[in-house]
Design a protein around this motif. Structure first.
Motif, PDB file in Angstrom:
ATOM      1  N   VAL A 141      -3.770   8.539   2.530  1.00  0.00           N
ATOM      2  CA  VAL A 141      -3.304   8.124   0.961  1.00  0.00           C
ATOM      3  C   VAL A 141      -3.386   9.555   0.286  1.00  0.00           C
ATOM      4  O   VAL A 141      -4.028  10.387   0.589  1.00  0.00           O
ATOM      5  CB  VAL A 141      -3.989   7.070   0.472  1.00  0.00           C
ATOM      6  CG1 VAL A 141      -3.811   5.615   1.164  1.00  0.00           C
ATOM      7  CG2 VAL A 141      -5.613   7.450   0.467  1.00  0.00           C
ATOM      8  N   ILE A 185       1.083  -1.170  -0.003  1.00  0.00           N
ATOM      9  CA  ILE A 185      -0.111  -0.010  -0.008  1.00  0.00           C
ATOM     10  C   ILE A 185       0.729   1.230   0.020  1.00  0.00           C
ATOM     11  O   ILE A 185       1.720   1.283   0.828  1.00  0.00           O
ATOM     12  CB  ILE A 185      -0.935   0.082   1.471  1.00  0.00           C
ATOM     13  CG1 ILE A 185      -1.094  -1.134   1.827  1.00  0.00           C
ATOM     14  CG2 ILE A 185      -2.235   0.898   1.057  1.00  0.00           C
ATOM     15  CD1 ILE A 185      -1.544  -1.022   3.601  1.00  0.00           C
ATOM     16  N   GLN A 219      -1.731  -9.702   2.715  1.00  0.00           N
ATOM     17  CA  GLN A 219      -2.776  -9.461   1.895  1.00  0.00           C
ATOM     18  C   GLN A 219      -3.679 -10.802   2.161  1.00  0.00           C
ATOM     19  O   GLN A 219      -3.056 -12.036   2.026  1.00  0.00           O
ATOM     20  CB  GLN A 219      -2.668  -9.060   0.692  1.00  0.00           C
ATOM     21  CG  GLN A 219      -4.122  -9.202  -0.215  1.00  0.00           C
ATOM     22  CD  GLN A 219      -3.912  -7.963  -1.188  1.00  0.00           C
ATOM     23  OE1 GLN A 219      -3.043  -7.075  -0.892  1.00  0.00           O
ATOM     24  NE2 GLN A 219      -4.762  -8.139  -2.114  1.00  0.00           N
ATOM     25  N   VAL A 233       1.086   4.911   0.943  1.00  0.00           N
ATOM     26  CA  VAL A 233       0.621   5.613   1.949  1.00  0.00           C
ATOM     27  C   VAL A 233       1.405   6.828   2.122  1.00  0.00           C
ATOM     28  O   VAL A 233       2.583   6.780   1.725  1.00  0.00           O
ATOM     29  CB  VAL A 233       0.101   5.003   3.320  1.00  0.00           C
ATOM     30  CG1 VAL A 233      -0.392   3.630   2.895  1.00  0.00           C
ATOM     31  CG2 VAL A 233       1.672   4.833   4.131  1.00  0.00           C
ATOM     32  N   TRP A 247       2.315  -4.156   9.816  1.00  0.00           N
ATOM     33  CA  TRP A 247       2.802  -4.024   8.562  1.00  0.00           C
ATOM     34  C   TRP A 247       4.168  -3.571   8.758  1.00  0.00           C
ATOM     35  O   TRP A 247       4.770  -3.405   9.845  1.00  0.00           O
ATOM     36  CB  TRP A 247       2.049  -2.655   7.840  1.00  0.00           C
ATOM     37  CG  TRP A 247       2.233  -1.411   8.682  1.00  0.00           C
ATOM     38  CD1 TRP A 247       3.111  -0.532   8.939  1.00  0.00           C
ATOM     39  CD2 TRP A 247       1.039  -1.091   9.917  1.00  0.00           C
ATOM     40  NE1 TRP A 247       2.733   0.469   9.824  1.00  0.00           N
ATOM     41  CE2 TRP A 247       1.571   0.057  10.420  1.00  0.00           C
ATOM     42  CE3 TRP A 247      -0.121  -1.834  10.292  1.00  0.00           C
ATOM     43  CZ2 TRP A 247       0.908   0.590  11.376  1.00  0.00           C
ATOM     44  CZ3 TRP A 247      -0.734  -0.928  11.180  1.00  0.00           C
ATOM     45  CH2 TRP A 247      -0.274   0.200  11.834  1.00  0.00           C
ATOM     46  N   ASN A 259     -10.659  -4.207   3.184  1.00  0.00           N
ATOM     47  CA  ASN A 259      -9.161  -3.817   2.695  1.00  0.00           C
ATOM     48  C   ASN A 259      -8.266  -4.845   2.308  1.00  0.00           C
ATOM     49  O   ASN A 259      -6.963  -4.449   2.412  1.00  0.00           O
ATOM     50  CB  ASN A 259      -8.960  -2.381   3.405  1.00  0.00           C
ATOM     51  CG  ASN A 259      -9.503  -1.433   3.536  1.00  0.00           C
ATOM     52  OD1 ASN A 259     -10.963  -1.600   3.814  1.00  0.00           O
ATOM     53  ND2 ASN A 259      -8.959  -0.151   3.282  1.00  0.00           N
ATOM     54  N   GLU A 289      -7.832   6.654   3.533  1.00  0.00           N
ATOM     55  CA  GLU A 289      -8.138   5.716   2.873  1.00  0.00           C
ATOM     56  C   GLU A 289      -9.573   5.011   2.792  1.00  0.00           C
ATOM     57  O   GLU A 289      -9.739   5.227   4.179  1.00  0.00           O
ATOM     58  CB  GLU A 289      -7.112   4.744   3.126  1.00  0.00           C
ATOM     59  CG  GLU A 289      -7.052   3.374   2.355  1.00  0.00           C
ATOM     60  CD  GLU A 289      -6.298   2.062   3.506  1.00  0.00           C
ATOM     61  OE1 GLU A 289      -5.923   2.358   4.330  1.00  0.00           O
ATOM     62  OE2 GLU A 289      -6.078   1.146   2.680  1.00  0.00           O
TER      63      GLU A 289
END
Ligand SMILES: *[C@@H]1O[C@H](CO)[C@@H](O)[C@H](O)[C@H]1NC(C)=O
Ligand SMILES: *[C@@H]1O[C@H](CO)[C@@H](O)[C@H](O)[C@H]1NC(C)=O
Ligand SMILES: *[C@@H]1O[C@H](CO)[C@@H](O)[C@H](O)[C@H]1NC(C)=O
Ligand SMILES: *[C@@H]1O[C@H](CO)[C@@H](O)[C@H](O)[C@H]1NC(C)=O
Ligand SMILES: *[C@@H]1O[C@H](CO)[C@@H](O)[C@H](O)[C@H]1NC(C)=O
Ligand SMILES: *[C@@H]1O[C@H](CO)[C@@H](O)[C@H](O)[C@H]1NC(C)=O
Ligand SMILES: *[C@@H]1O[C@H](CO)[C@@H](O)[C@H](O)[C@H]1NC(C)=O
Ligand SMILES: *[C@@H]1O[C@H](CO)[C@@H](O)[C@H](O)[C@H]1NC(C)=O
Ligand SMILES: *[C@@H]1O[C@H](CO)[C@@H](O)[C@H](O)[C@H]1NC(C)=O
Ligand SMILES: *[C@@H]1O[C@H](CO)[C@@H](O)[C@H](O)[C@H]1NC(C)=O
Ligand SMILES: *[C@@H]1O[C@H](CO)[C@@H](O)[C@H](O)[C@H]1NC(C)=O
Ligand SMILES: *[C@@H]1O[C@H](CO)[C@@H](O)[C@H](O)[C@H]1NC(C)=O
Length: 626
Positions: free
Chosen positions: A548, A404, A435, A406, A418, A576, A558
């Motif tokens: 984002v 992602i 994911q 960001v 993350w 998500n 987001e």
């Protein structure tokens, strides 16, 4: 796998074959429920039964395990503990065919190695003589619990070979191939072998190409949870001898990845560990190393025989040789599912050559199934006989590495589930995480084969209101996207009210105050007021919505992409591509079917909401009435 559950399996009566499930048609789902514990056997068979999920015809579902693709047919075999272990085959991850009539098992306890129980195992697709070969935990003594002294010899690892297309796994006529935990280790558990082949392991350990490895999950008293690593000895083609390579992963007892916020607790004992490698598209033997595992823990003081908490976790990381032993070091970790009843995930590499992947055009994938315990690991006094079945697997999920982009700020830099993958010069940062999403085949089938599609226009919503049209059943998939104006307003909440009517309702919403998705079940079941064992505690899990890049120069929050599956009593919430929370909602009233917007503390923008009704009957070959 927990010992009290297996005691429940053993206590279950032996099933005859060919029974029709009796149904009590006199139950009135338009009136207040009676005390369900007083009803006739099997009278509640249908009310909360899922259509599209994997579970046996009747009886208990335990841990998923022993999945594999049969190289000779391309069919994917999905297994789960049930009077030993039972399972089904699928050519599309949508429709399943029981391996045996009445979901009878393909392996049962009661042999020389496993007089008491069969626990989780995993399958080498081309094992002895090229035949699918199962390495599983053979149990000789119970109870087994990390909170009590370990009984020597209680868990060993044994082999069985597929016969008759996997309808029967015949045990080999010799003792366990891993007969005891490592020398002089005082283990808390030693079970759930997970076999794999991997060239990264071959290279770093100097093994021949294609060597089989296995992890065994457990831990060491007073030290903490571990994954023990073993290697097939010098390509021994009969898998008789496994060489111990050390504690590939060990964490200090009762520690955490970071507080309890994003990744629960490592606990005291690991169970059901799976080890595999992923890239952005799915399974890749040269990809990043991932583990999924169950962590068992308890608030002090430790009460013998009680493990009141379990976390279903994932971790990714790197490995290196330390003093000659291969050691894993996590670089990020999180929860595979936040539902307190969701546990014991078991996954498998699903090759592009398998039938499901040939049909859908998918490349190599890693597919995992979780267990949703139906009676909270055996401690709820649920009306089990009245329902005639307990627990289910959740929908299969595809795992991969997610990226992602960001805005590079404190929200991104904080330690969470993350990690920073890379930085750019324009003020964004690329994050990597696990994911996960519902496998593409069931997702597509639910939409393509919907019996009715409801499209509710979205727009700015600032109050609670019911959809223009309600679904006609409690089997559907809902999906939408919600956009929040800013994170400044901590009181902001938004989501949906489902399974709602005059007497019952369940709210599912995101709230900014603690970045959580909440499933408020407090008013979800009229049966909870008359019947023991119908749990209506709330469920909650954390999801960070990052900043984002916006359309212009600025940034925005987001959006929340929600997919909710309602299948009888099962509710799965996916968000998500990196959040899942699965639970039971035991709504009673026929009229509890409405869906509505749920908003508090401000105004949010809902995208169009799609509701695809009907799902798919995953078991068309089971005779009607059963
Ligand atoms: C109901 O089920 C229980 C447990 O399976 C069994 O012991 C009992 O005999 C059954 N009752 C009837 C009336 O079949
Ligand atoms: C598998 O076959 C063997 C040998 O015929 C038999 O003893 C065993 O009971 C079978 N197992 C199951 C689970 O039916
Ligand atoms: C193993 O751990 C248990 C639980 O802490 C303890 O009671 C037992 O004495 C230990 N056994 C050995 C051989 O250290
Ligand atoms: C093992 O496989 C790799 C490619 O995956 C190859 O480069 C290497 O030569 C092989 N080694 C042996 C010993 O076969
Ligand atoms: C585990 O850690 C928690 C939180 O730090 C603490 O409250 C608890 O007492 C610890 N449990 C044990 C058995 O040490
Ligand atoms: C479920 O119902 C069948 C058919 O009536 C019966 O044979 C079986 O014992 C029941 N099983 C459970 C676990 O209630
Ligand atoms: C979906 O519907 C089509 C026709 O409407 C049917 O052929 C197909 O078998 C269905 N698929 C599933 C998974 O039910
Ligand atoms: C929607 O319902 C919830 C729960 O009853 C309530 O907290 C919230 O304030 C309601 N929203 C509005 C805008 O009234
Ligand atoms: C749900 O709330 C309503 C009031 O809105 C109340 O009358 C009802 O008893 C509650 N039902 C349950 C199952 O908690
Ligand atoms: C419902 O019935 C069960 C079994 O007879 C009993 O244990 C329980 O107390 C009853 N619950 C209520 C609320 O009456
Ligand atoms: C967030 O707060 C709510 C109360 O508003 C609580 O129920 C929930 O457990 C919290 N979330 C998490 C992940 O703990
Ligand atoms: C910054 O660069 C990345 C990668 O090139 C791009 O995805 C992103 O949209 C850019 N962000 C902004 C704010 O321009």
């Amino acid at each position: 796998m927990k010992s009290t559950v297996s005691i429940a399996f053993l206590a279950a009566p032996a099933l005859g074959s060919g029974h029709l499930i009796a149904r009590q048609s006199s139950l009135d789902y338009n009136a207040a429920p009676p005390n369900l514990s007083t009803l006739a056997n099997a009278s509640l068979y249908g009310i909360w039964r899922p259509k599209a999920h994997v579970l046996p015809l009747y009886g208990s579902t335990g841990d998923p395990c022993m999945h594999y693709t049969d190289p000779s047919t391309g069919l994917f075999h999905v297994g789960y503990l049930h009077e030993g272990a039972s399972g089904a085959t699928t050519s599309d991850l949508v429709i399943y065919t029981d391996l045996n009539p009445n979901s009878e098992p393909f392996i049962r306890a009661g042999g020389v190695n496993d007089p008491i129980a069969v626990f989780d195992g995993s399958v080498m697709e081309r094992g002895i003589n090229g035949t699918p070969t199962l390495l599983y935990t053979s149990v000789s003594y119970l109870p087994i619990q990390w909170t009590i002294r370990y009984t020597k010899g209680s868990e060993t690892q044994s082999l069985a070979m597929a016969a008759d297309g996997g309808r029967n796994f015949s045990k080999l006529e010799h003792g366990p191939v891993i007969p005891a935990p490592p020398f002089a280790l005082n283990v808390t558990g030693f079970r759930d072998p997970y076999v794999f082949q991997n060239p990264q392991f071959d290279r770093i350990l100097g093994s021949s190409n294609g060597t089989w490895y296995t992890t065994i999950s457990g831990g060491v008293h007073d030290q903490g949870p571990s994954l023990f690593l073993y290697r097939q000895y010098e390509k021994d083609p009969d898998f008789q001898t496994w060489e111990y390579l050390g504690q590939w992963w060990h964490e200090q007892a009762n520690t955490t990845w970071m507080g309890e916020d994003w990744a629960g607790r490592w606990g005291f004992n690991f169970e059901v560990g799976n080890l595999f490698t992923l890239d952005q598209a799915g399974y890749n033997s040269e990809g990043e190393i991932f583990v999924t595992m169950g962590a068992e823990w308890s608030y002090a003081p430790i009460v013998p025989q009680v493990s009141d908490n379990r976390d279903m976790l994932w971790a990714a990381g790197t490995q290196s040789l330390v003093d000659g032993e291969l050691k894993f070091e996590p670089t990020m970790a999180g929860k595979l599912d936040w539902g307190r009843s969701a546990y014991a995930a078991a996954g498998k590499h699903l090759p592009a050559s398998s039938l499901p992947s040939q049909k859908s055009g998918a490349r190599d994938r890693f597919i995992t199934y979780l267990w949703l315990t139906g009676n909270f690991y055996g401690i709820l006094d649920f009306p089990t006989q009245q329902q005639n079945w307990t627990g289910s697997l959740l929908l299969p999920r595809e795992l991969s590495v997610g990226y992602i982009a960001v805005v590079d700020n404190a929200l991104a830099r904080e330690k969470g589930s993350w990690k920073i993958y890379g930085e750019t010069l324009n003020g964004t940062v690329m994050l990597a995480t696990l994911q996960q999403s519902i496998a593409r085949e069931p997702l597509a089938a639910f939409k393509q084969n919907a019996t009715n599609v409801i499209t509710q226009p979205g727009g700015q919503v600032s109050s609670n209101r019911t959809f223009d049209q309600s679904p006609s059943s409690k089997h559907y998939i809902l999906s939408t996207s919600i956009t929040f104006p800013s994170r400044a307003n901590n009181d902001l909440k938004a989501g949906f009210t489902i399974l709602s009517g005059r007497h019952e309702r369940t709210h599912i919403y995101y709230q900014f105050s603690n970045e959580s998705i909440i499933v408020d079940r407090s008013n979800s079941s009229a049966a909870a007021t008359t019947t023991p064992g119908i749990n209506t505690d709330n469920e909650a899990g954390k999801l960070r919505l990052f900043d984002v890049p916006g359309d212009g120069a600025g940034s925005k929050v987001e959006s929340l992409d929600l997919t909710i599956v309602v299948d009888g009593g099962i509710v799965e919430v996916h968000a998500n591509g990196r959040f899942a929370l699965s639970t039971w909602v035991w709504s009673w009233h026929e009229g509890s079917k409405d869906i509505g917007f749920f908003v508090g503390g401000g105004e949010v923008q809902f995208g169009e909401v799609g509701v695809w009704e009907g799902l798919v009957d995953a078991w068309p070959l089971r005779s009607p009435g059963e």
